[in-house]
Design a protein around this motif. Structure first.
Motif, PDB file in Angstrom:
ATOM      1  N   ALA A   6      -4.412   1.551   6.124  1.00 20.56           N
ATOM      2  CA  ALA A   6      -4.024   0.970   4.986  1.00 20.56           C
ATOM      3  C   ALA A   6      -2.580   1.603   4.850  1.00 20.56           C
ATOM      4  O   ALA A   6      -1.803   1.161   3.576  1.00 20.56           O
ATOM      5  CB  ALA A   6      -4.635   1.428   3.995  1.00 20.56           C
ATOM      6  N   GLY A  12      -5.974  -0.354  -5.447  1.00 22.42           N
ATOM      7  CA  GLY A  12      -6.316  -0.089  -3.865  1.00 22.42           C
ATOM      8  C   GLY A  12      -7.429   0.807  -3.617  1.00 22.42           C
ATOM      9  O   GLY A  12      -7.812   1.604  -4.630  1.00 22.42           O
ATOM     10  N   TRP A  50      -5.933  -4.435   1.140  1.00 24.77           N
ATOM     11  CA  TRP A  50      -6.413  -3.492   2.122  1.00 24.77           C
ATOM     12  C   TRP A  50      -6.931  -4.201   3.379  1.00 24.77           C
ATOM     13  O   TRP A  50      -7.735  -5.260   2.978  1.00 24.77           O
ATOM     14  CB  TRP A  50      -7.487  -2.427   1.509  1.00 24.77           C
ATOM     15  CG  TRP A  50      -6.492  -1.110   0.784  1.00 24.77           C
ATOM     16  CD1 TRP A  50      -5.504  -1.420  -0.145  1.00 24.77           C
ATOM     17  CD2 TRP A  50      -6.930   0.160   1.005  1.00 24.77           C
ATOM     18  NE1 TRP A  50      -5.051  -0.120  -0.417  1.00 24.77           N
ATOM     19  CE2 TRP A  50      -5.864   0.674   0.079  1.00 24.77           C
ATOM     20  CE3 TRP A  50      -7.969   0.709   2.040  1.00 24.77           C
ATOM     21  CZ2 TRP A  50      -5.911   2.299   0.255  1.00 24.77           C
ATOM     22  CZ3 TRP A  50      -7.712   2.211   1.850  1.00 24.77           C
ATOM     23  CH2 TRP A  50      -6.862   2.908   0.951  1.00 24.77           C
TER      24      TRP A  50
END
Length: 321
Positions: free
Chosen positions: A46, A197, A314
């Motif tokens: 990520a 996230g 992600w």
């Protein structure tokens, strides 16, 4: 169920040979280490952002300690947050993971960074509601108490419209379970990772619902017990409906993986290689290490399921096709 489990966990350490049950992290360090590497790999792909690492219901802190050690070897040393209300278990967690922060609920987790959340055998302990088919209709199952004797009874009839269409004509005595508490937690987590996230990894025994079945159970001294006896002195759990958890996450804008077995996930993450390494380092423990690996990936690997909830931005996590 909520009141009984709140008292139960607040007043004891239920884990281990002298307790009532054992969880995967207590069986072998391999479990927590592989979960930690799963987190580190996802974080790496990520883009290595500043994250907070969270565990829901972390028990003695065994999984967290093993995961933190494995993540550090991969370069990930995030702040650790625990969602835990038991003072007894908080003390055990503090000894294993110094510097952790505690929360009573997911609503106070950090909001300024991505979250990687692990929930191992967490959702099964959240309270459920049961609906039972009695006569021509469905009724909410209630608990009656008389002279300190607790037993289930059928309450008022509920509208058929709240029953999944394929299950409405189930035979008398059939039971459907729902867990509004689990849905609320998952929706809050999914909303957070969709905005900030991150990901959630949920591992528990369960099924892909909706389905017919009474899964409420009590465990005491490593054996099944009557869930309506001695409330607050034994662990109450119910199987987790992973399809409903996935749907709750999707409703909040997160992505959901397929549901896979725990054994499938651990095998994909390299448990065979890790077991071989540990056995080579301690040949006198080789048989025990092999037995632990088999326990985690065999019968337990089929019963326990894994679900990943991921932020839309992600990457897909390891182990999930």
């Amino acid at each position: 169920m909520a009141a009984a489990n709140a008292h139960y966990y607040a007043t004891r350490d239920p884990l281990g040979a002298s307790g009532d049950f054992t969880t995967a992290p207590e069986i072998s360090q391999m479990f927590g280490e592989l979960i930690g590497l799963w987190c580190a790999d996802l974080w790496d792909r990520a883009g290595r952002p500043d994250i907070a690492w969270v565990e829901l219901g972390p028990g003695r802190g065994t999984l967290a300690a093993d995961a933190v050690r494995a993540m550090a070897r991969a370069g990930l040393t995030p702040p650790v947050h625990f969602v835990e209300t038991s003072p007894v278990l908080r003390a055990a967690q503090a000894a294993r993971v110094p510097g952790a922060a505690w929360h009573d609920a997911v609503s106070t987790l950090p909001t300024d960074r991505p979250l990687i959340v692990v929930a191992n055998e967490f959702f099964d302990a959240l309270p459920i509601r049961q609906l039972v088919r009695a006569g021509a209709g469905w009724h909410e199952r209630l608990v009656a108490c008389q002279d300190l004797l607790f037993l289930p009874i059928a309450g008022k009839q509920v509208p058929d419209t709240i029953i999944p269409p394929g299950l409405r004509d189930a035979p008398p005595g059939s039971i459907i379970e729902t867990s509004p508490a689990s849905v609320a937690v998952m929706r809050a987590l999914a909303q957070a990772i969709a905005a900030q996230g991150g990901a959630v990894l949920a591992i528990d025994y369960g099924y892909e619902g909706p389905a017919i079945g009474d899964t409420l159970q009590a465990i005491r001294a490593h054996a099944f017990a009557n869930p309506f006896e001695t409330p607050g002195d034994q662990d109450l759990t119910a199987h987790v409906d992973f399809a409903t958890l996935a749907a709750a996450a999707l409703a909040e804008g997160a992505h959901a993986s397929a549901v896979i077995g725990q054994g499938t996930l651990l095998t994909a993450l390299g448990i065979d290689a890790r077991a071989a390494t540990l056995a080579a380092a301690a040949p006198d423990r080789a048989a025990g290490i092999a037995a632990d690996r088999e326990r985690l990936t065999g019968a337990m690997g089929d019963l326990f399921k894994a679900l990943a909830i991921i932020a839309p931005t992600w990457p897909s996590p390891a182990g999930f096709a």
